[in-house]
Design a protein around this motif. Structure first.
Motif, PDB file in Angstrom:
ATOM      1  N   ARG A   1       6.592   5.157  -2.332  1.00 53.34           N
ATOM      2  CA  ARG A   1       6.783   5.715  -0.996  1.00 53.34           C
ATOM      3  C   ARG A   1       7.959   6.689  -0.971  1.00 53.34           C
ATOM      4  O   ARG A   1       8.977   6.475  -1.612  1.00 53.34           O
ATOM      5  CB  ARG A   1       7.019   4.605   0.012  1.00 53.34           C
ATOM      6  CG  ARG A   1       5.777   3.708   0.141  1.00 53.34           C
ATOM      7  CD  ARG A   1       5.971   2.724   1.195  1.00 53.34           C
ATOM      8  NE  ARG A   1       5.875   3.422   2.468  1.00 53.34           N
ATOM      9  CZ  ARG A   1       5.960   2.809   3.621  1.00 53.34           C
ATOM     10  NH1 ARG A   1       6.147   1.522   3.678  1.00 53.34           N
ATOM     11  NH2 ARG A   1       5.876   3.479   4.738  1.00 53.34           N
ATOM     12  N   THR A   2       7.819   7.720  -0.210  1.00 58.49           N
ATOM     13  CA  THR A   2       8.888   8.673   0.013  1.00 58.49           C
ATOM     14  C   THR A   2       9.837   8.097   1.052  1.00 58.49           C
ATOM     15  O   THR A   2       9.409   7.473   2.004  1.00 58.49           O
ATOM     16  CB  THR A   2       8.317  10.008   0.532  1.00 58.49           C
ATOM     17  OG1 THR A   2       7.339  10.463  -0.400  1.00 58.49           O
ATOM     18  CG2 THR A   2       9.398  11.035   0.703  1.00 58.49           C
TER      19      THR A   2
ATOM     20  N   ALA B   1      11.849   8.092   4.221  1.00 59.11           N
ATOM     21  CA  ALA B   1      11.781   8.818   5.483  1.00 59.11           C
ATOM     22  C   ALA B   1      13.200   9.052   6.001  1.00 59.11           C
ATOM     23  O   ALA B   1      14.042   8.169   5.959  1.00 59.11           O
ATOM     24  CB  ALA B   1      10.978   8.026   6.504  1.00 59.11           C
TER      25      ALA B   1
END
Length: 171
Positions: free
Chosen positions: A38-39, A41
């Protein structure tokens, strides 16, 4: 996933979805379960702070001086409805935010006549100086390294007592 096919002039549901159509859902489910992929945020405050670190923002007085003493282009990105309520700045070029990059990219077929090269000085403003900072980041990403914005936007300009076109006659 539902799939449809054309039967004459109308769409009808297929009996069974193709296996190819099911694969992306299955792959998405597997990818979704991998937190390492996941990037991270960022909040808008983080994005805004990082964006502003890339530029030297101008006060309304500095923007006014740059406009009168150099060939700086003052650009109002506020929507028409906001200009009608707040007023406008005489001599500012109106380019609404949704087309800004196309109007200032020298390689764009939709560019403005002033967008002759990447070295032009563009000073962007919005109502309070938030959206303009994000807009400048997009211009800088296009290679307009001298693009910046005005701290406080139109509100700061008006508060400084600089010339405005009142709301009743603003275009």
């Amino acid at each position: 996933m539902n799939e449809y096919e054309l039967d004459g002039s109308r769409l009808v549901p297929r009996e069974r979805a193709s296996e190819r159509a099911e694969t992306p859902d299955q792959e998405w489910h597997v990818q979704r379960q991998k937190p390492a992929d996941r990037t991270i945020a960022l909040s808008i405050e983080h994005v805004l702070s990082a964006t502003r670190a890339r530029m030297r923002r101008l006060s309304s007085d500095e923007a006014c001086e740059a406009m009168s003493k150099t060939e700086a282009i003052l650009v109002d990105i506020r929507p028409e409805s906001q200009r009608a309520i707040e007023g406008s700045i005489p001599g500012a070029l109106i380019v609404e935010r949704n087309v800004l990059e196309w109007r200032f990219d020298p390689a764009s077929s939709a560019r403005l006549p002033v967008a002759t090269d990447h070295d032009i000085q563009v000073i962007v403003f919005c109502s309070e100086g938030y959206a303009s900072s994000l807009a400048v980041a997009a211009l800088q990403d296009l290679g307009l390294s001298r693009a910046t914005d005005m701290v406080g936007g139109f509100h700061a300009w008006r508060a400084a007592g600089l010339p405005i076109v009142p709301p009743s006659t603003a275009s």
